[in-house]
Design a protein around this motif. Structure first.
Motif, PDB file in Angstrom:
ATOM      1  N   GLN A  63       0.853  -1.187  -0.003  1.00  0.00           N
ATOM      2  CA  GLN A  63      -0.022  -0.039  -0.009  1.00  0.00           C
ATOM      3  C   GLN A  63       0.818   1.181  -0.017  1.00  0.00           C
ATOM      4  N   VAL A  64       2.051   1.498   0.779  1.00  0.00           N
ATOM      5  CA  VAL A  64       2.824   2.534   1.052  1.00  0.00           C
ATOM      6  C   VAL A  64       3.367   2.588  -0.647  1.00  0.00           C
ATOM      7  N   ARG A 104      12.171   7.232   4.734  1.00  0.00           N
ATOM      8  CA  ARG A 104      12.520   5.832   5.303  1.00  0.00           C
ATOM      9  C   ARG A 104      12.038   5.786   6.595  1.00  0.00           C
ATOM     10  N   PHE A 105      11.796   6.777   7.507  1.00  0.00           N
ATOM     11  CA  PHE A 105      11.406   6.475   8.834  1.00  0.00           C
ATOM     12  C   PHE A 105       9.847   6.290   8.424  1.00  0.00           C
ATOM     13  N   SER A 106       9.096   7.083   7.722  1.00  0.00           N
ATOM     14  CA  SER A 106       7.584   6.864   7.636  1.00  0.00           C
ATOM     15  C   SER A 106       7.154   5.692   6.998  1.00  0.00           C
ATOM     16  N   THR A 107       8.208   5.052   6.348  1.00  0.00           N
ATOM     17  CA  THR A 107       7.906   3.798   5.517  1.00  0.00           C
ATOM     18  C   THR A 107       8.090   2.558   6.467  1.00  0.00           C
ATOM     19  N   VAL A 108       9.013   2.503   7.324  1.00  0.00           N
ATOM     20  CA  VAL A 108       9.584   1.744   8.437  1.00  0.00           C
ATOM     21  C   VAL A 108       8.273   1.644   9.551  1.00  0.00           C
ATOM     22  N   PHE A 109       7.582   2.664   9.660  1.00  0.00           N
ATOM     23  CA  PHE A 109       6.756   2.793  10.830  1.00  0.00           C
ATOM     24  C   PHE A 109       5.548   2.282  10.096  1.00  0.00           C
ATOM     25  N   ALA A 110       5.323   2.437   8.860  1.00  0.00           N
ATOM     26  CA  ALA A 110       3.857   1.839   8.056  1.00  0.00           C
ATOM     27  C   ALA A 110       3.923   0.296   8.190  1.00  0.00           C
ATOM     28  N   THR A 111       5.389  -0.269   7.819  1.00  0.00           N
ATOM     29  CA  THR A 111       5.445  -1.620   7.440  1.00  0.00           C
ATOM     30  C   THR A 111       5.606  -2.430   8.762  1.00  0.00           C
ATOM     31  N   LYS A 112       6.153  -1.638   9.736  1.00  0.00           N
ATOM     32  CA  LYS A 112       6.431  -2.454  11.123  1.00  0.00           C
ATOM     33  C   LYS A 112       5.039  -2.050  12.127  1.00  0.00           C
ATOM     34  N   SER A 113       4.566  -1.242  11.993  1.00  0.00           N
ATOM     35  CA  SER A 113       3.485  -0.969  12.974  1.00  0.00           C
ATOM     36  C   SER A 113       2.210  -0.547  12.326  1.00  0.00           C
ATOM     37  N   ASN A 114       1.468   0.272  12.995  1.00  0.00           N
ATOM     38  CA  ASN A 114       0.009   0.664  12.545  1.00  0.00           C
ATOM     39  C   ASN A 114       0.069   1.825  12.022  1.00  0.00           C
ATOM     40  N   PRO A 142      -0.673   4.749   9.180  1.00  0.00           N
ATOM     41  CA  PRO A 142      -1.240   4.571   8.116  1.00  0.00           C
ATOM     42  C   PRO A 142      -0.454   4.707   6.878  1.00  0.00           C
ATOM     43  N   PRO A 143      -0.520   3.627   5.827  1.00  0.00           N
ATOM     44  CA  PRO A 143       0.156   3.787   4.564  1.00  0.00           C
ATOM     45  C   PRO A 143       0.107   5.045   3.613  1.00  0.00           C
ATOM     46  N   LEU A 144      -1.127   5.619   3.538  1.00  0.00           N
ATOM     47  CA  LEU A 144      -1.151   6.777   2.751  1.00  0.00           C
ATOM     48  C   LEU A 144      -0.515   7.996   3.452  1.00  0.00           C
TER      49      LEU A 144
END
Length: 365
Positions: A277-278, A328-338, A340-342
């Motif tokens: 989704q990201v 990179r930080f926002s991508t990691v937070f999206a894939t490893k936590s809750n 939101p991908p958008l």
């Protein structure tokens, strides 16, 4: 668009493509030196390696760093104009600062449109070449990746609909068969149906799966009933081409294919789709970043300073690093936590748009 607009726009486009070509040469040289041993082991000729790998690698690198080179190119030639007092002359002629930004906006929209089309259709096709070569020739010789795959790399456990789970062991993509298979149907947190087989094969003629030595169990209010089958046909929403572990999947699917794939997996109830989704949302966010960084670049570099181009480039590199880190930080937070991908895809753009607006308000005009 006047003469000055075309003058700025031409410098913008030429500087950008010059930067991209120069970096492409460096990137190919570094990558080829790192993979020399792998290329030798493939037994392919130089021409085959170029067609099968570098025709995919170069567009991948371009798509990855496209916004940053728009930013650097914009800072570079604008800083030269400011050093030669061209920006001062343009503003002194009665041209407003907002009017000065028009060719940069046009150039950003032009390059952003190219990137938008490329990320949706062209770059995924190129990534298909690169990923196929990477998987077939390079990853097989990588001990670290082979260790991560473990002893049961071709084992699958998937959810095919809201209540049904299937699993198979040692699936062979060539013969489209597996040694062990099971299917379970769960209702109200209880297993009401269980199907197991020693072998499962894809029947291409009937377009269904064929089970050998199968045992079927049904559990209801009447108790448990068991049946055995020497051979049993099975239709389910799972096709052979979906049974492969592809770490490059999100990179090689075009945007319509990626959207359709995410929708299908969501209908099955699959979890862990954040990375896909990201990637989907980033393919729209990145072209916007091209326009935003182009305007931010001229805002940074249009002011004449004692440090000249060197100071502007230093500030640009710092901003570029911060942009990459935040992305990179926002991508990691999206894939490893809750997270939101958008929001993960658009958060760096939102933050740096606010930064650009703040700097625009404070820029001498």
């Amino acid at each position: 668009m006047g003469k000055i607009d075309w003058y700025i726009l031409k410098k913008f486009i030429v500087t950008f493509f010059f930067c991209m070509v120069m970096f492409m040469v460096v990137a190919v040289a570094v990558d080829s030196s790192e993979k020399t041993d792998d290329f030798v082991k493939t037994g392919l000729s130089t021409g085959q390696i170029i067609r099968q790998y570098y025709f995919g690698f170069v567009p991948f690198i371009w798509g990855l760093l496209f916004p940053l080179f728009v930013f650097i190119a914009c800072i570079f030639f604008t800083s030269k104009m400011a050093t030669r007092s061209e920006i001062i002359a343009i503003l002194a002629s009665g041209t407003s600062y907002r009017r000065l930004l028009r060719p940069y906006l046009v150039g950003g929209l032009f390059l952003g449109t190219i990137l938008w089309f490329g990320t949706r259709y062209l770059i995924p096709r190129a990534n298909g070449l690169r990923s196929a070569f990477q998987a077939n020739y390079i990853d097989k010789n990588d001990p670290a990746k082979n260790q991560q795959q473990g002893s049961c790399y071709n084992c699958f456990y998937q959810r095919v609909d809201s209540n049904t789970y299937v699993g198979m062991k040692n699936y062979d993509t060539v013969s489209k068969s597996a040694n062990k298979f099971f299917m379970e149907v769960v209702k109200d947190n209880k297993i009401v149906y269980n199907l197991r087989a020693n072998t499962i094969k894809w029947d291409s003629d009937r377009r269904r799966w064929k089970l050998l030595d199968a045992v079927e169990r049904k559990v209801d209010s009447m108790g448990e009933r068991t049946k055995t089958f020497k051979e049993l046909g099975l239709r389910m929403r799972l096709k052979p081409d979906e049974l492969r572990k592809d770490e490059y999947l999100k990179d090689r699917l075009t945007t319509p294919e990626l959207v359709a794939y995410i929708r299908e997996e969501q209908l099955r109830g699959r979890e862990g789709l954040s990375a896909l989704q990201v990637e989907r949302y980033r393919r729209t966010a990145t072209p916007y970043a091209v326009v935003m960084l182009a305007l931010l670049g001229v805002i940074i570099a249009s002011r004449k300073t004692r440090g000249g181009s060197g100071l502007h480039l230093a500030i640009g590199i710092i901003v570029a690093v911060l942009f990459i880190v935040s992305d990179r930080f926002s991508t990691v937070f999206a894939t490893k936590s809750n997270f939101p991908p958008l929001l993960a895809a658009w958060l760096p753009n939102i933050v740096f748009t606010l930064v650009a607006w703040y700097m625009y308000r404070r820029t001498p005009k």
